[in-house]
Write an enzyme that holds these catalytic residues in place. Structure first.
Site, mmCIF file in Angstrom:
data_model
loop_
_atom_site.group_PDB
_atom_site.id
_atom_site.type_symbol
_atom_site.label_atom_id
_atom_site.label_comp_id
_atom_site.label_asym_id
_atom_site.label_seq_id
_atom_site.Cartn_x
_atom_site.Cartn_y
_atom_site.Cartn_z
ATOM 1 N N GLU A 104 34.122 -52.119 67.682
ATOM 2 C CA GLU A 104 33.722 -50.731 67.632
ATOM 3 C C GLU A 104 33.286 -50.419 66.213
ATOM 4 O OE1 GLU A 104 37.347 -50.444 68.953
ATOM 5 O OE2 GLU A 104 38.108 -50.523 66.935
ATOM 6 N N TYR A 116 24.740 -55.514 64.371
ATOM 7 C CA TYR A 116 25.359 -55.957 65.621
ATOM 8 C C TYR A 116 24.317 -56.123 66.730
ATOM 9 C CZ TYR A 116 29.580 -54.607 63.100
ATOM 10 O OH TYR A 116 30.574 -54.491 62.159
#
Length: 146
Positions: A104, A116
């Protein structure tokens, strides 16, 4: 030249400095130490000569890996350090049977979100008000390796 190697207990002094510099609620040395002592974790350090410039960590549960830490010294951000560390972390975890990766990230951390996504993660959810200081949503991301 940058080298990526296993994070050691001796690295925790510089890790703590980066952690305090980059996060409003940093992990303590003790938190890193207790996590590093577990058999189901992988922690890596990025080194520029003798200087620690970044670190990342993963907690393995069965065939899933939760990326718990990714941080790079602010002077070295945007130069590929995080990307190379995460490639190696994913490679090592894959060798240990991890096929699904989770993490997260703060909604406002556009640099990390871009990194990411470049690695193949995609958004799977939102944790409302997950982060504190400042309060902010956490973006849940996932990547599957086959």
């Amino acid at each position: 030249m940058m080298e990526i190697r296993q994070l050691t207990y001796e690295d925790l002094d510089w890790v703590e400095k980066i952690e305090i510099s980059n996060f409003t609620l940093p992990w303590s040395k003790g938190s890193f130490l207790s996590s590093m002592e577990q058999d189901n974790t992988i922690y890596l350090a990025a080194m520029e000569g003798r200087k620690g410039i970044g670190y990342c960590g993963l907690l393995k549960v069965l065939d899933e890996g939760e990326i718990t830490n990714v941080s790079v010294d602010q002077k070295y951000q945007g130069k590929g350090t995080g990307y190379l560390m995460l490639l190696e972390l994913i490679r090592q975890a894959s060798l240990k049977g991890v096929t699904t990766f989770h993490l997260e990230v703060r909604k406002s951390n556009t640099r990390a979100l871009s990194l990411y996504k470049r690695l193949g993660f995609w958004q799977v959810g939102v944790r409302k008000d997950f982060y504190e200081k400042p309060r902010e949503d956490g973006i849940l991301m996932r990547m599957d390796r086959i």
